[in-house]
Design a protein around this motif. Structure first.
Motif, PDB file in Angstrom:
ATOM      1  N   THR A 243      11.766 -41.921 -15.604  1.00 32.04           N
ATOM      2  CA  THR A 243      10.042 -42.915 -15.306  1.00 32.04           C
ATOM      3  C   THR A 243       9.214 -42.984 -16.123  1.00 32.04           C
ATOM      4  O   THR A 243       7.995 -43.233 -16.051  1.00 32.04           O
ATOM      5  N   ILE A 244       9.331 -42.179 -17.165  1.00 35.47           N
ATOM      6  CA  ILE A 244       8.358 -41.424 -18.893  1.00 35.47           C
ATOM      7  C   ILE A 244       8.075 -43.055 -19.666  1.00 35.47           C
ATOM      8  O   ILE A 244       7.471 -43.409 -19.577  1.00 35.47           O
ATOM      9  N   THR A 249       4.956 -47.996 -12.275  1.00 27.77           N
ATOM     10  CA  THR A 249       3.997 -47.252 -11.608  1.00 27.77           C
ATOM     11  C   THR A 249       4.691 -46.993 -10.533  1.00 27.77           C
ATOM     12  O   THR A 249       4.023 -45.470 -10.417  1.00 27.77           O
ATOM     13  N   GLU A 250       5.258 -46.956 -10.410  1.00 22.76           N
ATOM     14  CA  GLU A 250       5.903 -46.681  -8.719  1.00 22.76           C
ATOM     15  C   GLU A 250       7.385 -46.586  -8.663  1.00 22.76           C
ATOM     16  O   GLU A 250       8.157 -47.552  -9.180  1.00 22.76           O
ATOM     17  N   PHE A 251       7.887 -44.904  -8.746  1.00 27.85           N
ATOM     18  CA  PHE A 251       9.338 -45.261  -8.675  1.00 27.85           C
ATOM     19  C   PHE A 251       9.235 -44.562  -7.195  1.00 27.85           C
ATOM     20  O   PHE A 251       9.133 -43.302  -6.424  1.00 27.85           O
ATOM     21  N   ILE A 252      11.308 -44.521  -6.397  1.00 31.01           N
ATOM     22  CA  ILE A 252      11.947 -44.178  -5.305  1.00 31.01           C
ATOM     23  C   ILE A 252      12.129 -43.481  -5.549  1.00 31.01           C
ATOM     24  O   ILE A 252      13.133 -43.636  -6.406  1.00 31.01           O
ATOM     25  N   VAL A 253      12.704 -42.272  -5.663  1.00 33.27           N
ATOM     26  CA  VAL A 253      13.357 -41.737  -6.512  1.00 33.27           C
ATOM     27  C   VAL A 253      14.515 -40.827  -5.149  1.00 33.27           C
ATOM     28  O   VAL A 253      14.203 -39.698  -4.324  1.00 33.27           O
ATOM     29  N   GLN A 264       5.871 -36.051 -11.986  1.00 36.56           N
ATOM     30  CA  GLN A 264       4.388 -36.524 -11.567  1.00 36.56           C
ATOM     31  C   GLN A 264       3.275 -35.882 -13.619  1.00 36.56           C
ATOM     32  O   GLN A 264       2.292 -35.989 -13.529  1.00 36.56           O
ATOM     33  N   LEU A 265       3.521 -34.450 -14.001  1.00 39.42           N
ATOM     34  CA  LEU A 265       2.779 -33.577 -14.686  1.00 39.42           C
ATOM     35  C   LEU A 265       3.165 -34.790 -15.798  1.00 39.42           C
ATOM     36  O   LEU A 265       2.238 -34.675 -16.703  1.00 39.42           O
ATOM     37  N   LYS A 266       4.414 -35.724 -16.185  1.00 40.33           N
ATOM     38  CA  LYS A 266       4.775 -35.720 -17.758  1.00 40.33           C
ATOM     39  C   LYS A 266       3.720 -37.414 -17.003  1.00 40.33           C
ATOM     40  O   LYS A 266       3.754 -38.128 -18.603  1.00 40.33           O
ATOM     41  N   SER A 267       4.030 -38.025 -16.388  1.00 40.80           N
ATOM     42  CA  SER A 267       3.322 -39.460 -15.656  1.00 40.80           C
ATOM     43  C   SER A 267       2.270 -39.157 -14.386  1.00 40.80           C
ATOM     44  O   SER A 267       2.426 -39.709 -13.501  1.00 40.80           O
ATOM     45  N   PRO A 268       1.419 -38.865 -14.839  1.00 43.95           N
ATOM     46  CA  PRO A 268      -0.266 -38.158 -14.190  1.00 43.95           C
ATOM     47  C   PRO A 268      -0.731 -39.907 -13.211  1.00 43.95           C
ATOM     48  O   PRO A 268      -1.093 -39.473 -12.380  1.00 43.95           O
ATOM     49  N   HIS A 269      -0.300 -40.772 -13.226  1.00 44.81           N
ATOM     50  CA  HIS A 269      -1.227 -41.968 -13.175  1.00 44.81           C
ATOM     51  C   HIS A 269      -0.139 -42.895 -12.889  1.00 44.81           C
ATOM     52  O   HIS A 269      -0.310 -43.564 -11.470  1.00 44.81           O
ATOM     53  N   LYS A 270       1.571 -42.685 -12.602  1.00 46.30           N
ATOM     54  CA  LYS A 270       1.937 -42.746 -11.418  1.00 46.30           C
ATOM     55  C   LYS A 270       2.416 -42.838 -10.156  1.00 46.30           C
ATOM     56  O   LYS A 270       2.129 -41.605 -10.141  1.00 46.30           O
ATOM     57  N   THR A 271       3.163 -43.377  -9.623  1.00 45.27           N
ATOM     58  CA  THR A 271       3.589 -42.650  -7.475  1.00 45.27           C
ATOM     59  C   THR A 271       4.860 -42.688  -7.750  1.00 45.27           C
ATOM     60  O   THR A 271       5.678 -42.809  -8.019  1.00 45.27           O
ATOM     61  N   PHE A 272       5.175 -41.898  -7.463  1.00 45.32           N
ATOM     62  CA  PHE A 272       6.643 -41.545  -7.058  1.00 45.32           C
ATOM     63  C   PHE A 272       7.148 -40.793  -5.540  1.00 45.32           C
ATOM     64  O   PHE A 272       6.140 -40.436  -5.130  1.00 45.32           O
ATOM     65  N   ILE A 273       7.335 -41.749  -5.034  1.00 48.59           N
ATOM     66  CA  ILE A 273       8.336 -41.762  -3.284  1.00 48.59           C
ATOM     67  C   ILE A 273       9.521 -41.281  -3.364  1.00 48.59           C
ATOM     68  O   ILE A 273      10.319 -41.887  -3.874  1.00 48.59           O
ATOM     69  N   PRO A 274       9.556 -39.624  -2.654  1.00 47.68           N
ATOM     70  CA  PRO A 274      10.978 -39.288  -2.065  1.00 47.68           C
ATOM     71  C   PRO A 274      11.725 -40.547  -1.422  1.00 47.68           C
ATOM     72  O   PRO A 274      11.136 -41.193  -0.309  1.00 47.68           O
ATOM     73  N   ALA A 275      12.858 -40.378  -1.939  1.00 43.29           N
ATOM     74  CA  ALA A 275      13.546 -41.621  -0.408  1.00 43.29           C
ATOM     75  C   ALA A 275      13.983 -40.790   0.451  1.00 43.29           C
ATOM     76  O   ALA A 275      14.555 -39.944   0.753  1.00 43.29           O
ATOM     77  N   PRO A 276      14.005 -41.849   1.808  1.00 45.81           N
ATOM     78  CA  PRO A 276      13.816 -41.448   2.785  1.00 45.81           C
ATOM     79  C   PRO A 276      15.371 -40.495   3.142  1.00 45.81           C
ATOM     80  O   PRO A 276      15.882 -41.764   3.223  1.00 45.81           O
ATOM     81  N   PRO A 277      15.233 -39.610   4.033  1.00 47.48           N
ATOM     82  CA  PRO A 277      16.381 -39.029   4.860  1.00 47.48           C
ATOM     83  C   PRO A 277      16.957 -39.791   5.938  1.00 47.48           C
ATOM     84  O   PRO A 277      16.053 -40.253   6.399  1.00 47.48           O
ATOM     85  N   ASP A 278      18.353 -40.026   5.659  1.00 45.27           N
ATOM     86  CA  ASP A 278      18.413 -40.237   7.279  1.00 45.27           C
ATOM     87  C   ASP A 278      18.596 -39.008   8.560  1.00 45.27           C
ATOM     88  O   ASP A 278      19.425 -38.640   9.429  1.00 45.27           O
TER      89      ASP A 278
END
Ligand code: 13P
Ligand code: SF4
Length: 334
Positions: A243-244, A249-253, A264-278
């Motif tokens: 991600t660094i 600029t957007e990641f689904i994790v 988020q700390l390392k790339s404050p300008h990027k967006t991180f979305i937790p992958a949705p669980p079932d």
């Protein structure tokens, strides 16, 4: 009674588990004071709560944490992680005091491979070499030839002669990923991590449609259909570094959500979305990792409890598999 049961019973008898923390206490200042006073080091996994990560001396994945545990000159190792990680630290540094804020911080993956059952399985395949993911009990490590983590698993498998049959335990998902990646067929133990098996392929596909520019990244403990659609697969450190360096600029994790704090700390300008669980819950927290809290961390440093202890024979017979892993990792520059 296991060593863990005995330790838990002792904590109950001494009243340690009933201790309450004064809510006016500045826990961060107190923890920093205790670190200095006791020459203690706090090692935290990326899956810990952000407030624990923020007071840690070292934050890392399973490989980085074991390398730190082997190298530290602190008198006390406070392990902000789960039981098998603290056991690994104890095996690598047996003369040091190793503390775990909550003794019940276990691991579904480690639990999925009881040593007695594994021993019987291993006896049926005496010509096989055993490679175990480090996410296993100390006793399982005594039945293991070489440990691996998700960072070095490919290099560990590739270091073994091609004609040597291998048993891989306990994670069948990481095992299947390694088979694909290295082209080696292995005998896989049928274990899995409850956190990484929870992701919903259908919801991830829909989420990607709503975020067409987002990269989808996943930990190799996830199931094969999830890994098949990933833009990048890697350990927690691998995912963070990706991600660094990646231009998206957007990641689904798809891994435990604690890693998002460092991303988020390392790339404050990027967006991180937790992958949705079932399921209906919007989170993918590891209930074991999240048993540790700042309050428990302070209590454990103040009273030097709960302490991880292991029988001498377990340390003696188990540490060789971890040392082999560290040697191969070093040669591979990891
Ligand atoms: P790594 O630390 O190797 O990324 O593994 C993740 C994990 O599940 C730890 O419990
Ligand atoms: Fe175990 Fe999975 Fe939690 Fe890691 S995330 S500690 S493998 S249950």
């Amino acid at each position: 009674m296991t060593t863990l049961d005995k330790a838990t019973a002792q904590l109950e008898r001494t009243g340690f588990l009933d201790l309450e923390v004064d809510p006016t206490l500045d826990l961060v200042a107190e923890i920093n004071r205790l670190k200095k006073e006791k020459n203690a080091v706090i090692l935290a996994h990326y899956y810990q709560d952000s407030e624990i990560q923020d007071v840690a001396d070292y934050i890392g994945d399973s490989l980085g944490l074991s390398q730190q545990a082997a190298a530290t000159d602190a008198d006390i190792i406070v392990f902000a992680g789960v039981h098998f990680m603290a056991e690994t630290a104890k095996m690598l540094s047996p003369s040091k005091k190793v503390l775990l804020p909550d003794l019940k911080a276990g691991c579904s993956l480690a639990d999925s491979c009881p040593p007695s059952l594994f021993r019987a399985f291993k006896e049926k395949h005496p010509d096989h070499l055993v490679v175990s993911y480090i996410n296993c009990t100390a006793e399982l490590k005594t039945l293991t030839d070489i440990c691996c983590t998700s960072t070095n698993a490919v290099q560990i498998i590739e270091s073994i002669p091609a004609d040597q049959p291998i048993i891989f335990a306990p994670d069948k998902n990481l095992g299947a990923y390694l088979e694909k990646k290295t082209g080696r067929k292995m005998l896989l133990w049928n274990g899995a991590c409850m956190v990484h098996e929870i992701f919903s392929l259908e919801k991830i596909v829909k989420l990607r449609q709503r975020h067409p520019n987002a990269k989808f990244i996943a930990h190799p403990e996830c199931e094969a259909p999830i890994l098949e659609i990933a833009d990048y697969i890697g350990s927690t450190t691998g995912l963070l570094n990706f991600t660094i360096r990646d231009s998206a600029t957007e990641f689904i994790v798809a891994t435990e959500s604690g890693i998002l704090h460092q991303m988020q700390l390392k790339s404050p300008h990027k967006t991180f979305i937790p992958a949705p669980p079932d399921n209906q819950c919007a989170c993918n927290d590891c209930p074991h990792m999240k048993r540790n809290t700042l309050e428990k961390l302070w209590l454990c440093m103040q009273y030097e409890l709960p302490e991880i202890t292991l029988p001498d024979w377990v340390i003696r017979e188990g540490v060789a598999s971890i040392n082999r892993m560290l040697e191969i990792s070093k040669k591979a520059g990891l």
